[in-house]
Design a protein around this motif. Structure first.
Motif, PDB file in Angstrom:
ATOM      1  N   ILE A  49       0.848  -1.189   0.000  1.00 55.74           N
ATOM      2  CA  ILE A  49       0.000   0.000   0.000  1.00 55.74           C
ATOM      3  C   ILE A  49       0.886   1.242   0.000  1.00 55.74           C
ATOM      4  O   ILE A  49       1.785   1.362   0.839  1.00 55.74           O
ATOM      5  N   ALA A  50       0.631   2.158  -0.931  1.00 52.48           N
ATOM      6  CA  ALA A  50       1.364   3.428  -0.988  1.00 52.48           C
ATOM      7  C   ALA A  50       0.341   4.554  -1.022  1.00 52.48           C
ATOM      8  O   ALA A  50      -0.347   4.750  -2.018  1.00 52.48           O
ATOM      9  N   LEU A  51       0.241   5.276   0.072  1.00 50.28           N
ATOM     10  CA  LEU A  51      -0.777   6.316   0.191  1.00 50.28           C
ATOM     11  C   LEU A  51      -0.207   7.687  -0.131  1.00 50.28           C
ATOM     12  O   LEU A  51       1.010   7.900  -0.080  1.00 50.28           O
ATOM     13  N   ASP A  52      -1.089   8.613  -0.481  1.00 47.77           N
ATOM     14  CA  ASP A  52      -0.767  10.042  -0.499  1.00 47.77           C
ATOM     15  C   ASP A  52      -1.109  10.577   0.883  1.00 47.77           C
ATOM     16  O   ASP A  52      -2.279  10.569   1.297  1.00 47.77           O
ATOM     17  N   LEU A  53      -0.109  11.017   1.629  1.00 45.42           N
ATOM     18  CA  LEU A  53      -0.384  11.590   2.940  1.00 45.42           C
ATOM     19  C   LEU A  53      -1.277  12.818   2.808  1.00 45.42           C
ATOM     20  O   LEU A  53      -1.246  13.515   1.784  1.00 45.42           O
ATOM     21  N   PRO A  54      -2.090  13.126   3.817  1.00 51.20           N
ATOM     22  CA  PRO A  54      -2.856  14.369   3.787  1.00 51.20           C
ATOM     23  C   PRO A  54      -1.948  15.563   3.498  1.00 51.20           C
ATOM     24  O   PRO A  54      -0.863  15.686   4.058  1.00 51.20           O
ATOM     25  N   GLY A  55      -2.398  16.407   2.571  1.00 49.12           N
ATOM     26  CA  GLY A  55      -1.597  17.552   2.162  1.00 49.12           C
ATOM     27  C   GLY A  55      -0.787  17.314   0.900  1.00 49.12           C
ATOM     28  O   GLY A  55      -0.188  18.247   0.371  1.00 49.12           O
ATOM     29  N   PHE A  56      -0.791  16.073   0.395  1.00 47.05           N
ATOM     30  CA  PHE A  56       0.064  15.735  -0.741  1.00 47.05           C
ATOM     31  C   PHE A  56      -0.704  14.922  -1.779  1.00 47.05           C
ATOM     32  O   PHE A  56      -1.696  14.265  -1.462  1.00 47.05           O
ATOM     33  N   GLY A  57      -0.204  14.980  -3.013  1.00 46.23           N
ATOM     34  CA  GLY A  57      -0.804  14.191  -4.076  1.00 46.23           C
ATOM     35  C   GLY A  57      -2.266  14.516  -4.278  1.00 46.23           C
ATOM     36  O   GLY A  57      -2.669  15.676  -4.366  1.00 46.23           O
ATOM     37  N   ARG A  58      -3.092  13.455  -4.294  1.00 46.52           N
ATOM     38  CA  ARG A  58      -4.520  13.616  -4.527  1.00 46.52           C
ATOM     39  C   ARG A  58      -5.341  13.379  -3.266  1.00 46.52           C
ATOM     40  O   ARG A  58      -6.552  13.188  -3.350  1.00 46.52           O
ATOM     41  N   SER A  59      -4.683  13.380  -2.100  1.00 49.80           N
ATOM     42  CA  SER A  59      -5.419  13.306  -0.836  1.00 49.80           C
ATOM     43  C   SER A  59      -5.878  14.694  -0.426  1.00 49.80           C
ATOM     44  O   SER A  59      -5.454  15.704  -1.000  1.00 49.80           O
ATOM     45  N   GLY A  60      -6.752  14.749   0.587  1.00 45.57           N
ATOM     46  CA  GLY A  60      -7.254  16.023   1.062  1.00 45.57           C
ATOM     47  C   GLY A  60      -6.153  16.919   1.603  1.00 45.57           C
ATOM     48  O   GLY A  60      -5.135  16.433   2.122  1.00 45.57           O
ATOM     49  N   LYS A  61      -6.373  18.231   1.504  1.00 43.16           N
ATOM     50  CA  LYS A  61      -5.363  19.210   1.919  1.00 43.16           C
ATOM     51  C   LYS A  61      -6.008  20.286   2.787  1.00 43.16           C
ATOM     52  O   LYS A  61      -5.767  21.483   2.619  1.00 43.16           O
TER      53      LYS A  61
END
Length: 268
Positions: A49-61
């Motif tokens: 599993i490789a997530l986008d941390l909050p604030g980065f990529g396409r996760s919430g900011k």
């Protein structure tokens, strides 16, 4: 490799997931200014599993998220609970070291961990010049607001942080999601972590007794190699320290065999 989304702890989160090929699923935690896509070569070998941390990529900011070591630790706990991961392996790069907060909270859940040129949660580290600008109110906002691809590419070439033939592609990819939300997350994260906070953040590393691999580029321009050894010494279990000759801050991009090394370690 599947793309998944969910709302976790009040934040919309994106992650990529591939069928695990290791005894316990591997959670990959990226650094600044990247997102989960930086782990694609590893996912192809090990799954996980490789997530986008909050604030980065396409996760919430969201402006309301706690962009600090503790805040990301809270989020990662909620994330592994959402996925039902009782046991997992951790691979971290750069500020992905927030995964060490999760490891210290749940040491019995960690099967193995890999630290690749991570922000060191040990005493003695002093922020590099760019980070010191980001940590300075007003100056940080001005510097961040005037950042562009040309300046980033010039800086990375001068620092030899990446192999010359991939700089253009890597910077172009990073800037796809380098919006105001990501810039805010970076500033808040760095400002939450003076040297004394980084030192305290690793107070319980000795509780983490899982086998560890510490990988560091010899030409690392931001994080001196002595911190690779310091982290290996601070962990409570057996730790191998591998200093990769001819590599910079993203050592697998200089030396693709690093992916093989990490995959073999995770495979046990």
């Amino acid at each position: 490799m599947d793309e998944r989304r969910a709302e976790i702890a009040g934040t919309e989160v994106r992650w990529h997931e591939a069928e695990s090929r290791t005894a316990a699923p591997t959670l990959y935690v990226h650094g600044v200014p990247n997102n989960g896509a930086e782990w694609r070569p590893f996912l192809e070998r090990t799954g996980g599993i490789a997530l986008d941390l909050p604030g980065f990529g396409r996760s919430g900011k969201s402006a309301g998220f706690d962009y600090s070591i503790t805040g990301y630790g809270d989020f990662l706990e909620a994330f592994v609970d959402h996925l039902g991961l009782d046991r997992f392996q951790l691979v971290m790069h750069d500020w992905g070291s927030v995964g060490l907060e999760l490891a210290q909270r749940r040491p019995a859940s960690v099967e193995r961990l890999v630290l690749i040129d991570v922000v060191p949660f040990v005493p003695g580290y002093r922020w590099h010049p760019t980070a010191r600008i980001w940590r300075t109110p007003v100056a940080g906002e001005l510097f961040m607001g005037t950042s562009n691809k040309f300046v980033a590419k010039l800086m990375l070439r001068r620092l030899r942080a990446l192999p010359p033939d991939v700089i253009d592609a890597e910077v172009d990819t990073a800037f796809e999601d380098f919006d105001h939300g990501t810039q805010r997350a970076i500033l808040r994260l760095y400002r939450s972590a003076p040297s004394e906070v980084l030192a305290r953040a690793g107070d319980r590393l000795g509780d983490v007794v899982a086998p560890a691999l510490v990988v560091w580029g010899r030409r690392e321009p931001f994080l001196p190699t002595r911190f690779a050894h310091a982290l290996g010494d601070a962990l409570g279990g057996p730790a191998e320290v591998d200093i990769v000759e001819g590599a910079g801050h993203w050592p697998w991009l200089d030396k693709p065999e690093v992916v093989d090394r990490v995959a073999a370690f995770l495979g046990g």
